[in-house]
Design an enzyme around this catalytic site. Structure first.
Site, short mmCIF file in Angstrom:
data_model
loop_
_atom_site.label_atom_id
_atom_site.label_comp_id
_atom_site.label_asym_id
_atom_site.label_seq_id
_atom_site.Cartn_x
_atom_site.Cartn_y
_atom_site.Cartn_z
N ARG A 158 41.19 94.83 75.04
CA ARG A 158 43.46 94.53 75.34
C ARG A 158 43.71 93.42 74.15
O ARG A 158 44.79 93.69 74.64
CB ARG A 158 43.27 94.46 76.83
N TYR A 211 38.58 89.76 60.01
CA TYR A 211 38.57 89.25 58.56
C TYR A 211 36.97 89.45 58.15
O TYR A 211 36.94 90.81 58.57
CB TYR A 211 38.23 87.92 59.69
N ARG A 264 45.67 81.55 75.37
CA ARG A 264 46.83 80.87 75.05
C ARG A 264 47.49 80.05 76.68
O ARG A 264 47.74 79.28 76.73
CB ARG A 264 47.35 81.97 75.35
N PRO A 310 38.41 79.43 70.71
CA PRO A 310 39.05 79.72 68.80
C PRO A 310 40.04 79.67 68.55
O PRO A 310 40.70 81.49 68.74
CB PRO A 310 38.42 80.15 68.06
N ALA A 337 34.60 88.87 63.73
CA ALA A 337 35.92 89.30 64.81
C ALA A 337 37.40 89.67 63.87
O ALA A 337 37.42 88.47 63.11
CB ALA A 337 35.58 89.19 66.24
#
Length: 394
Positions: free
Chosen positions: A286, A194, A346, A35, A191
């Site tokens: 990370r 939020y 990405r 997402p 996560a």
């Protein structure tokens, strides 16, 4: 044109590209679209550009997770993020879902509420954002404003305990709307700092009521949301995402392993009552939600690995990992048994055919970070080339 290496056939047999049986759905491979907020749903309503974007990244039997989709008018913290809390949005999502299903994909909707990670400009009637706390996000972080500038996060309004059931109901109704729109399931975004994470993390949650203090209390909101959604659409259509060791947006916890284990143990108990959830999605430490890779935020790489393996070994169900994974790291994670599924963000932005490129070990397009959160329906969104096409001019 990129050409596959001689070991193409061997790589096609790698576990990352092998089928996987989720509780309800059978996947043809383990590479998942993560997402990602892209800010292309003008006015909060998904349009044709979203249908093209997701269809481009669909493979037969592949799992896709939508960008964060807000569950209420108070949910956004970015410009032009989609919602799924009214009929117009639900009907618009149907066209996007149909485009994914037409290519054989399995599509989950990520349900999202940013909580304090917002600004009055995004809130109904210019109200203060809501949260578990009244502490603002520190000046270390900046919020993207509608005009493309960056501003400070304002002081949020601490929710009263009596208000929380209404937010739980918003998640439940959003899940029902997602199924009405044709989504195969939903992922609860717990996560990255939020609203749910704002209850989970002791670096944020300073409450003294039944939603704060002990681990059990801090997990309460997530569990209430999960139970409500499971009761509405079934456990095998519900997934949960957590990031216990990520301090994005000041979401720090003093003991990430203990927090992660508390969540996992409670999800395991829920599954004993309601059946297996679709999956648990855990972000590698990370990663940060702004696309930065920060190894060792909460210790050494060994400690990060220990966290992921501890959660993997304890959770009773499908385990998905994410956060800065390369092809090689994904191959290793699935082959070693550290994960069942690996989600990619990405790399999927700039490579709509990422699964095929991974199979062939072909070269990858480079992403253009400045177009991640722009409203252009084409540039940096649907114009990245497939294998065999000319390189993008961006």
């Amino acid at each position: 044109m990129d050409r596959p290496p001689p070991d193409q056939q061997r790589q096609k047999q790698a576990p990352l590209f092998s089928p996987y049986q989720m509780p309800r759905f059978r996947l043809n491979h383990r590479v998942v679209l993560a997402p990602m907020t892209r800010c292309r749903a003008i006015g909060g309503v998904p349009g044709p550009a979203l249908a093209e974007y997701y269809a481009q990244r669909t493979t037969q039997g592949g799992l896709l997770i939508s960008e964060g989709t807000v569950v209420s008018p108070a949910g956004p913290g970015f410009p032009h993020v989609p919602g799924i809390y009214n009929q117009e949005q639900t009907d618009a999502w149907k066209k996007v879902v149909d485009a994914v299903h037409a290519k054989g994909g399995i599509f989950f909707c990520q349900l999202w509420h940013v909580g304090r990670a917002s600004h009055q400009v995004y809130q109904p009637n210019g109200a203060a954002p809501i949260s578990s706390t009244d502490k603002p996000i520190s000046a270390r972080w900046r919020i993207l404003m509608p005009d493309g500038s960056y501003g400070k996060y304002p002081k949020p309004r601490r929710l009263a305990a009596s208000e929380i059931p209404e937010i739980v109901e918003q998640y439940r109704q959003a899940a029902i709307n997602a199924i009405e729109a044709g989504f195969d399931g939903i992922e609860i975004h717990g996560a990255h700092g939020y609203i749910i994470d704002q209850f989970l993390k002791d670096g944020i949650n300073d409450r003294t009521d039944e939603y704060g203090g002990s681990l059990s209390n801090r997990c309460r909101f997530l569990l209430e949301v999960t139970r409500a959604v499971v009761s509405a659409i079934g456990a095998d259509r519900v997934a949960v995402r957590i990031s216990p060791a990520i301090d994005h947006l000041d979401a720090y916890d003093s003991d990430p392993i203990k927090l992660g284990m508390a969540v996992v143990e409670r999800l395991n108990a829920l599954q004993q009552q309601s059946g297996r959830l679709a999956y648990l999605h855990v972000t590698q430490p990370r990663y940060t939600a702004y696309g930065q890779t920060e190894s060792g935020q909460h210790g050494s790489a060994e400690e990060e690995s220990r966290l992921m393996r501890t959660l993997r070994g304890t959770y009773q169900g499908t385990f998905m990992c994410s956060g800065g994974y390369t092809r090689e790291l994904g191959l290793e994670a699935v082959e070693s048994g550290d994960a069942d599924l690996v989600s990619y963000g990405r790399l999927f932005i700039s490579n709509p055919d990422l699964v095929e490129r991974f199979r062939l070990n072909a070269g990858l397009n480079k992403y253009v970070r400045k177009t991640f959160y722009t409203p252009d329906p084409v540039v940096g969104y649907t114009d990245y080339p497939f294998l065999g096409q000319p390189k993008s001019r961006m």
